[in-house]
Scaffold this active site. Structure first.
Site: not given
Ligand code: AR6
Length: 183
Positions: A127, A125, A16, A40
């Site tokens: 996106y 994730g 995390d 986020d």
């Molecule tokens: N620590 C590390 N990685 C994480 C954590 C954490 N606590 N939580 C999730 N991940 P995403 P995006 C990973 O969807 O695709 C939001 O709503 C997750 O498994 O968080 O850039 C924003 O406001 C994945 O591999 O970000 C935007 O609207 C990675 O982080 C949108 O999501 C990114 O997943 C951005 O989408």
């Protein structure tokens, strides 16, 4: 400095990102910079309301841009907020925008003289960016930045799930043995 030396400053962790004690953690944000789900949401929950208050003063950010705030209740000192690209079909500039997210985050690290930074897998994730290419763009861009800017920083890629951790491990191992195209 050669690539093998630079690779010693690239680290991977499973877990995390909100627990990271680095100088900055990077937030995979959206263009409002006012919070959301995924990483986020976790960052805003842990940082507390001060983060949202500061984010309101930033006026948002375009996909590929990056802006920095303090870390509030997070163990990290700063948060770098960057909206990555929303993946459509791979022919809509997604790779350029993802490269910009990493590049502009690294630029803020350099401008603020940071010694360590933790990145999540931006755009991989909600996106929808394909995970293999999201991994190679991430690692290649930070290495290129350190090489071109002659700036050394300890970079941690903090991957939430085992599967993605192993992807980064494999890609970095392929760079160490000089075989860039193994994934
Ligand atoms: N620590 C590390 N990685 C994480 C954590 C954490 N606590 N939580 C999730 N991940 P995403 P995006 C990973 O969807 O695709 C939001 O709503 C997750 O498994 O968080 O850039 C924003 O406001 C994945 O591999 O970000 C935007 O609207 C990675 O982080 C949108 O999501 C990114 O997943 C951005 O989408």
């Amino acid at each position: 400095m050669d690539r093998k030396e630079l690779l010693k400053h690239v680290h991977i962790k499973q877990g995390d990102i909100t627990r990271e004690k680095t100088d900055a953690i990077v937030n995979a944000a959206n263009p409002t910079l006012l919070g959301g789900g995924g990483v986020d949401g976790a960052i805003h929950r842990t940082a507390g309301p001060g983060l949202l208050e500061e984010c309101r003063t930033l006026g948002g950010a375009d996909h590929g841009e990056a802006k920095v705030t303090r870390g509030y209740n997070l163990p990290a000192k700063h948060v770098i907020h960057t909206p990555g690209p929303i993946y459509k079909n791979g022919y809509s500039g997604e790779k350029e925008v993802l490269t910009k997210s990493y590049y502009n985050s690294m630029l803020l690290c350099k401008e603020n003289n940071l010694k360590s930074v933790s990145f999540p897998a931006i755009s991989a994730g909600v996106y929808g960016y394909p995970k293999d290419e999201a991994c190679s763009v991430a690692v290649d861009t930070v290495l290129n930045f350190m090489e071109q800017e002659n700036y050394i920083i300890d970079v941690y890629f903090v991957l939430f799930d085992r599967d993605n951790y192993e992807r980064y491990e494999k890609y970095i191992a392929s760079l160490q043995i000089g075989n860039k195209n193994s994934i």
